[in-house]
Design a protein around this motif. Sequence first.
Motif, mmCIF file in Angstrom:
data_model
loop_
_atom_site.group_PDB
_atom_site.id
_atom_site.type_symbol
_atom_site.label_atom_id
_atom_site.label_comp_id
_atom_site.label_asym_id
_atom_site.label_seq_id
_atom_site.Cartn_x
_atom_site.Cartn_y
_atom_site.Cartn_z
ATOM 1 N N LEU A 23 0.831 -1.201 0.000
ATOM 2 C CA LEU A 23 0.000 0.000 0.000
ATOM 3 C C LEU A 23 0.863 1.247 0.000
ATOM 4 N N GLY A 24 0.589 2.154 -0.911
ATOM 5 C CA GLY A 24 1.334 3.402 -0.967
ATOM 6 C C GLY A 24 2.411 3.362 -2.035
ATOM 7 N N GLU A 25 2.904 4.543 -2.357
ATOM 8 C CA GLU A 25 3.831 4.680 -3.471
ATOM 9 C C GLU A 25 5.144 3.918 -3.283
ATOM 10 N N GLU A 26 5.800 4.083 -2.137
ATOM 11 C CA GLU A 26 7.095 3.432 -1.915
ATOM 12 C C GLU A 26 6.993 1.900 -1.893
ATOM 13 N N PRO A 27 6.068 1.313 -1.110
ATOM 14 C CA PRO A 27 5.959 -0.149 -1.125
ATOM 15 C C PRO A 27 5.571 -0.711 -2.502
ATOM 16 N N VAL A 28 4.714 0.004 -3.236
ATOM 17 C CA VAL A 28 4.332 -0.448 -4.572
ATOM 18 C C VAL A 28 5.538 -0.390 -5.506
ATOM 19 N N GLY A 80 -8.700 -0.475 5.513
ATOM 20 C CA GLY A 80 -8.479 -0.143 6.913
ATOM 21 C C GLY A 80 -7.587 1.059 7.112
ATOM 22 N N ARG A 81 -7.555 1.971 6.148
ATOM 23 C CA ARG A 81 -6.776 3.204 6.232
ATOM 24 C C ARG A 81 -7.702 4.376 5.947
ATOM 25 N N SER A 82 -7.173 5.576 6.107
ATOM 26 C CA SER A 82 -7.997 6.743 5.800
ATOM 27 C C SER A 82 -8.126 6.926 4.290
ATOM 28 N N THR A 83 -7.016 6.836 3.560
ATOM 29 C CA THR A 83 -7.045 6.911 2.099
ATOM 30 C C THR A 83 -5.959 6.016 1.522
ATOM 31 N N CYS A 84 -6.115 5.690 0.245
ATOM 32 C CA CYS A 84 -5.091 4.922 -0.469
ATOM 33 C C CYS A 84 -5.268 5.186 -1.964
ATOM 34 N N ALA A 85 -4.248 5.756 -2.581
ATOM 35 C CA ALA A 85 -4.322 6.089 -4.006
ATOM 36 C C ALA A 85 -3.781 4.971 -4.887
ATOM 37 N N VAL A 86 -2.788 4.227 -4.396
ATOM 38 C CA VAL A 86 -2.172 3.175 -5.205
ATOM 39 C C VAL A 86 -1.835 1.978 -4.325
ATOM 40 N N LEU A 87 -2.042 0.787 -4.875
ATOM 41 C CA LEU A 87 -1.665 -0.433 -4.168
ATOM 42 C C LEU A 87 -1.328 -1.515 -5.172
ATOM 43 N N ALA A 88 -0.538 -2.460 -4.746
ATOM 44 C CA ALA A 88 -0.164 -3.597 -5.580
ATOM 45 C C ALA A 88 -0.554 -4.872 -4.849
ATOM 46 N N VAL A 89 -1.086 -5.827 -5.588
ATOM 47 C CA VAL A 89 -1.391 -7.145 -5.033
ATOM 48 C C VAL A 89 -0.263 -8.070 -5.474
ATOM 49 N N THR A 90 0.306 -8.802 -4.516
ATOM 50 C CA THR A 90 1.469 -9.636 -4.797
ATOM 51 C C THR A 90 1.128 -11.117 -4.947
ATOM 52 N N ASP A 91 -0.126 -11.483 -4.781
ATOM 53 C CA ASP A 91 -0.557 -12.870 -4.947
ATOM 54 C C ASP A 91 -1.294 -12.995 -6.275
ATOM 55 N N GLN A 92 -0.876 -13.924 -7.122
ATOM 56 C CA GLN A 92 -1.455 -14.064 -8.455
ATOM 57 C C GLN A 92 -2.941 -14.399 -8.398
ATOM 58 N N GLY A 93 -3.342 -15.304 -7.526
ATOM 59 C CA GLY A 93 -4.744 -15.702 -7.435
ATOM 60 C C GLY A 93 -5.651 -14.558 -7.005
#
Length: 141
Positions: A23-28, A80-93
Amino acid sequence: MTAVTEKALSLLGLARRGGNAALGEEPVSDACARHKARAVFLAADAGETIVRRAHRMTDEGNAPLITLPATKAEVGFALGRSTCAVLAVTDQGLACAVVNALAQEDDALKGIAEQMTAKTRRQMLRRDKKKSRAENKPAEA
């Protein structure tokens, strides 16, 4: 918000709780750089700067970039956060399930959904082959 959008956001929340989301720019950016991101999702009202950066990240990480039909506040609430503009899912399924849910409403995503479904099937077949070889391996004394 439609039922399909709610289902997709619910799956994203599940990915977060299972530790399969960045979640977020750096982790993505990190997930994309390490080729761990299976799909990157943007909120509909994400700023131009984050959209540009997300395009660069997904080009580097070879992951599809999908704009969600939800605002940053709605995405954040699902995670479960106030806002989120970008996120990546790391599980293919899970990534495949989210894209398939969104493809029910957006015909433009049907091609991506088919590619991800095929990739998920290939991954499952490889895992099953590996598992059956391990089970059939003779016990060493």
